[in-house]
Enzyme design. Structure first.
Site, PDB file in Angstrom:
ATOM      1  CG  ASP A  53      -3.714  20.454  15.855  1.00 27.84           C
ATOM      2  OD1 ASP A  53      -2.498  20.668  15.807  1.00 27.84           O
ATOM      3  OD2 ASP A  53      -4.303  19.693  15.077  1.00 27.84           O
ATOM      4  CB  SER A  98       3.272  20.533  10.186  1.00 24.00           C
ATOM      5  OG  SER A  98       4.212  20.279  11.139  1.00 24.00           O
ATOM      6  CE  LYS A 130      -0.773  13.188   9.463  1.00 19.39           C
ATOM      7  NZ  LYS A 130       0.207  12.599  10.365  1.00 19.39           N
ATOM      8  CE1 TYR A 246       9.073  19.440 -10.875  1.00 15.24           C
ATOM      9  CE2 TYR A 246      10.673  20.066 -12.563  1.00 15.24           C
ATOM     10  CZ  TYR A 246       9.393  20.125 -12.034  1.00 15.24           C
ATOM     11  OH  TYR A 246       8.434  20.847 -12.673  1.00 15.24           O
ATOM     12  CE  LYS A 337      -3.611  13.309  13.865  1.00 14.56           C
ATOM     13  NZ  LYS A 337      -2.212  12.909  13.831  1.00 14.56           N
ATOM     14  CB  CYS A 434       4.674  16.916  55.278  1.00 19.44           C
ATOM     15  SG  CYS A 434       3.521  18.146  54.643  1.00 19.44           S
ATOM     16  CB  CYS A 454       6.223  19.196  52.170  1.00 16.26           C
ATOM     17  SG  CYS A 454       5.639  17.678  51.424  1.00 16.26           S
TER      18      CYS A 454
HETATM   19  S1  IVH Z   1       2.441  14.896   2.403  1.00 10.97           S
HETATM   20  C1  IVH Z   1       4.418  19.158   1.928  1.00 10.97           C
HETATM   21  N1  IVH Z   1       1.563  12.479   2.632  1.00 10.97           N
HETATM   22  O1  IVH Z   1       2.505  13.505   8.229  1.00 10.97           O
HETATM   23  C2  IVH Z   1       3.507  18.038   2.305  1.00 10.97           C
HETATM   24  N2  IVH Z   1       2.613  13.435   4.518  1.00 10.97           N
HETATM   25  O2  IVH Z   1       1.630  15.250  10.358  1.00 10.97           O
HETATM   26  C3  IVH Z   1       4.205  16.797   2.642  1.00 10.97           C
HETATM   27  N3  IVH Z   1       2.760  11.947   6.465  1.00 10.97           N
HETATM   28  O3  IVH Z   1       5.047  15.868   7.891  1.00 10.97           O
HETATM   29  C4  IVH Z   1       3.414  15.861   3.445  1.00 10.97           C
HETATM   30  N4  IVH Z   1       1.774  10.231   5.532  1.00 10.97           N
HETATM   31  O4  IVH Z   1       5.652  13.328   7.697  1.00 10.97           O
HETATM   32  C5  IVH Z   1       2.172  13.487   3.260  1.00 10.97           C
HETATM   33  N5  IVH Z   1       0.729  10.316   2.657  1.00 10.97           N
HETATM   34  C6  IVH Z   1       1.352  11.310   3.271  1.00 10.97           C
HETATM   35  C7  IVH Z   1       1.808  11.212   4.615  1.00 10.97           C
HETATM   36  C8  IVH Z   1       2.431  12.307   5.204  1.00 10.97           C
HETATM   37  C9  IVH Z   1       2.367  10.671   6.624  1.00 10.97           C
HETATM   38  C10 IVH Z   1       3.421  12.715   7.514  1.00 10.97           C
HETATM   39  C11 IVH Z   1       4.476  13.677   7.046  1.00 10.97           C
HETATM   40  C12 IVH Z   1       4.011  15.022   7.562  1.00 10.97           C
HETATM   41  C13 IVH Z   1       3.199  14.602   8.722  1.00 10.97           C
HETATM   42  C14 IVH Z   1       2.278  15.673   9.222  1.00 10.97           C
END
Ligand code: IVH
Length: 695
Positions: A53, A98, A130, A246, A337, A434, A454
């Site tokens: 980042d 992401s 996550k 959907y 994070k 060397c 070298c």
């Molecule tokens: S929501 C459009 N929810 O983290 C938003 N992502 O580092 C969709 N990830 O690309 C993402 N747990 O692959 C969402 N509870 C969660 C998640 C999650 C893991 C992943 C996902 C994303 C990545 C980003």
């Protein structure tokens, strides 16, 4: 030392830099692309998300300041890298973006402020784990799983439907039609539980196969296996966390969910595995979000799968829609994070590796220690300053960290644990290979061995020359090069084209087929475009982009022997450091001899312009557009001149014929003026030219 180590060295220098300017752009892009490849394609990230980042934000900020240097393939303009060639690639219905990362309370408060400013309705938050696995998208049509894709480059991914059907939590048939949904696209994460990870690794070791480093790589690698029966054996599991698209049976019907947490409930009712109820929380204030994230972090290790943070989403679907997304991430969600894993260990010794450009890299050998699920025994320390700043001594107890599954890093020594037997580290004054005295440039942090002959450097240069990025000579990897060197078959790059195959054929593992493959690969490499050869020579500071820029400005690689520092600096991305490095390289007898030998061996020295072979009224002319055009989209204007036989030049150089200048043109215009030979046209002059040439 491999290509990977070179990138890590560059990464480390960039990370240390803290402030960045335009001259850093091409290196930032290359380094980010390298790390994206490590993460997305090789399942083997080498830096933490936080470090990624830092570099990504640096690039973003420079590009914001100078919009005309943005290129479509810049890491800021797309998500991740390409998909694997093993599978067919298909487009996601909605791009798989992401998430923006946050690391502390302040970041979360900032995010919330942006949301509050953008929305005029009240909103709530959903907080979920996550998952640290492999993301997947699932499309169901008329109740059937139509296809499953990996994330790939975010726009298109690998089609791995057969494998997805072997994953717990991904049903083949789901009654979406009972909710009037004819087509849906879902997002989720495929994981290998810690228990299955241990079990699978034990099985691999029993079969003499190498184990996976961590569960994320294991899940991602398993999903991309050719044989889905094998996938089944490995016990993967999936959590679904987002409904990205959907379609309803007809316009009169309405989707039943107004909130994200209702979508999760619906998906669970329909048979998907969603986050455990005790893990998902709906709250109405950012203070509660922060408190929940911190509380969850404290118990992250109690779960049977890896998570690397929390995801916070705005619950109201209308608000999500209103907030929208950037090209990189949705604005309505953010990742929080967790802190990296830390452990104490003992610094046993420092080894010094010599890279292809002579840079000496100290590597700390530490008492093997388990941290975040892997055993660490070797940690790069990058340069002498780092050793001094961290006050490292042999025998010290040191604190190391590993963020997620990336390479470990030494945080600092723990001087309170010293007993007096620790030894101060004296950086060597001579090359470990060397024995020539080491040198240090005033503006550089690392020591170098400047002896171009070298042996350690020569081996590294051969490895780099054959690597995928450079000449891409398959069947000639690091181990073969080292073996041939030890046997005295090769000493420098030109020897690669004179391998003694009669002797090689007597070695174990070098059958007829292997030898033919090797010969064909070497022969094929002779015809590679000249910029790969230039890159493969391993000139310090000449990366992919600079090699390409140089080749666009010359007709033969030998031209570089006589180019002055001034004319080199006229080229895009070539600053004084790069220009001096190029001139220094081409002034050395050893390199001049190497060039002669490579040319005699039939390697391609002639640069080819990217000509599109259209014989039109602008054939042979090169164009570059800068600034904002008023009458046409830039891509349309580019296509128009291409249709007339011209080509689009990637940068301003003395070879450029026309620079077309729109509004707010920046550095390209300045550069073209300086060169003096480029035709600079404003938009109406350009339209006039088109008119003439079309006539
Ligand atoms: S929501 C459009 N929810 O983290 C938003 N992502 O580092 C969709 N990830 O690309 C993402 N747990 O692959 C969402 N509870 C969660 C998640 C999650 C893991 C992943 C996902 C994303 C990545 C980003």
């Amino acid at each position: 030392m491999s290509n990977q180590n070179n990138f890590l060295q560059q990464t480390h220098l960039l990370l240390e830099q803290k402030t960045y300017d335009k001259n850093d752009v091409s290196l930032l892009r290359e380094v980010l692309q390298f790390h994206e490849q490590q993460y997305y394609e090789l399942d083997s990230p080498l830096i933490s998300d936080r470090q990624y980042d830092q570099l990504f934000t640096a690039l973003l900020q420079i590009e914001k300041q100078y919009p005309d240097i943005i290129t479509p393939d810049s890491p800021t303009q797309r998500v991740g890298k390409n998909a694997s060639p093993l599978f067919t690639t298909e487009q996601h219905l909605v791009p798989m973006l992401s998430l923006q990362n946050t690391y502390n309370e302040g970041d979360l408060l900032d995010w919330n402020k942006r949301i509050a400013d953008a929305l005029d309705t009240p909103y709530t938050f959903v907080i979920e784990p996550k998952y640290d696995g492999a993301s997947i998208s699932l499309v169901y049509e008329n109740n059937q799983l139509k296809r499953a894709l990996t994330r790939g480059n975010g726009i298109a991914g690998d089609q791995i439907t057969a494998n997805a059907l072997q994953v717990y939590g991904i049903p083949q048939e789901v009654d979406f039609l009972s909710h009037h949904l004819t087509q849906v696209e879902l997002r989720g994460e495929v994981l290998m539980s810690k228990k299955s990870f241990e079990q699978n690794n034990a099985d691999f070791l029993a079969e003499n196969k190498s184990a996976f480093v961590n569960a994320r790589n294991a899940a991602s690698g398993t999903l991309r296996m050719k044989d889905s029966r094998e996938v089944k054996k490995r016990n993967l599991t999936a959590f679904v966390y987002h409904l990205s698209y959907y379609q309803l049976q007809n316009e009169q019907q309405q989707f039943t969910c107004e909130k994200h947490h209702q979508c999760l409930d619906l998906l669970q009712q329909l048979g998907f595995q969603i986050a455990e109820k005790t893990h998902v929380k709906v709250v109405s204030s950012i203070a509660e979000v922060i408190a929940y994230c911190k509380a969850f972090e404290a118990q992250r290790n109690n779960l049977d799968y890896d998570i690397d943070g929390m995801v916070i989403k705005i619950n109201e679907l209308k608000a999500q829609e209103q907030l929208g997304m950037t090209s990189h991430h949705p604005r309505w969600a953010v990742a929080y994070k967790f802190q990296s894993y830390r452990a104490e260990t003992i610094l046993e010794k420092i080894e010094y590796q010599v890279g292809r450009t002579g840079v000496i890299s100290p590597v700390a050998k530490v008492k093997p220690t388990r941290i975040g699920g892997v055993t660490v025994s070797s940690i790069s320390v990058f340069n002498e300053n780092n050793i001094q700043e961290k006050d490292l001594r042999i025998g010290d107890t040191i604190l190391i960290e590993r963020a997620g599954d990336v390479i470990p890093n030494i945080l600092h020594a723990l001087p309170e644990k010293r007993n007096g037997s620790e030894q101060i580290i004296h950086f060597p004054t001579q090359c470990p290979s060397c024995q020539m005295p080491l040198m240090k440039n005033a503006d550089e942090a690392h020591w170098r061995c400047n002896n171009v002959v070298c042996e350690a450097q020569m081996v590294e240069r051969m490895i780099y020359f054959c690597s995928k990025d450079a000449m891409d000579i398959q069947f000639l990897g690091e181990s073969k090069i080292k073996l041939f060197f030890q046997l005295g078959f090769i000493k420098n790059i030109s020897d690669l084209y004179q391998l003694p195959f009669d002797r090689i054929s007597n070695l174990d593992g070098f059958g007829e087929k292997t030898i033919t493959n090797l010969q064909q690969a070497l022969q094929a490499s002779k015809n590679k475009p000249a910029h790969f050869l230039l890159l493969g020579l391993g000139i310090p500071f000449v990366g992919k982009t600079t090699a390409q820029t140089l080749c666009n400005a010359i007709t033969n690689l030998n031209d570089l022997k006589t180019m002055s520092i001034e004319s080199l600096q006229q080229l895009e991305d070539v600053g004084p450091k790069v220009a001096h490095s190029i001139q220094h390289f081409f002034s050395h007898q050893h390199h001049l001899l190497l060039l002669t030998q490579l040319q005699q061996q039939g390697l391609n020295f002639t640069t080819t312009k990217n000509n599109n072979n259209i014989d039109g009224t602008l054939s042979g002319k090169s164009f570059l557009f800068t600034g904002t055009l008023q009458n046409r989209k830039r891509s349309d204007a580019e296509q128009l001149v291409k249709n007339l036989g011209a080509q689009i030049s990637p940068s301003v150089s003395s070879k450029l014929d026309y620079l077309i200048v729109g509004q707010d043109a920046g550095s390209k215009l300045e550069k073209a003026k300086k060169i003096g030979t480029v035709n600079i046209l404003n938009e109406s002059q350009f339209e006039e030219l088109l008119h003439q040439k079309n006539a």
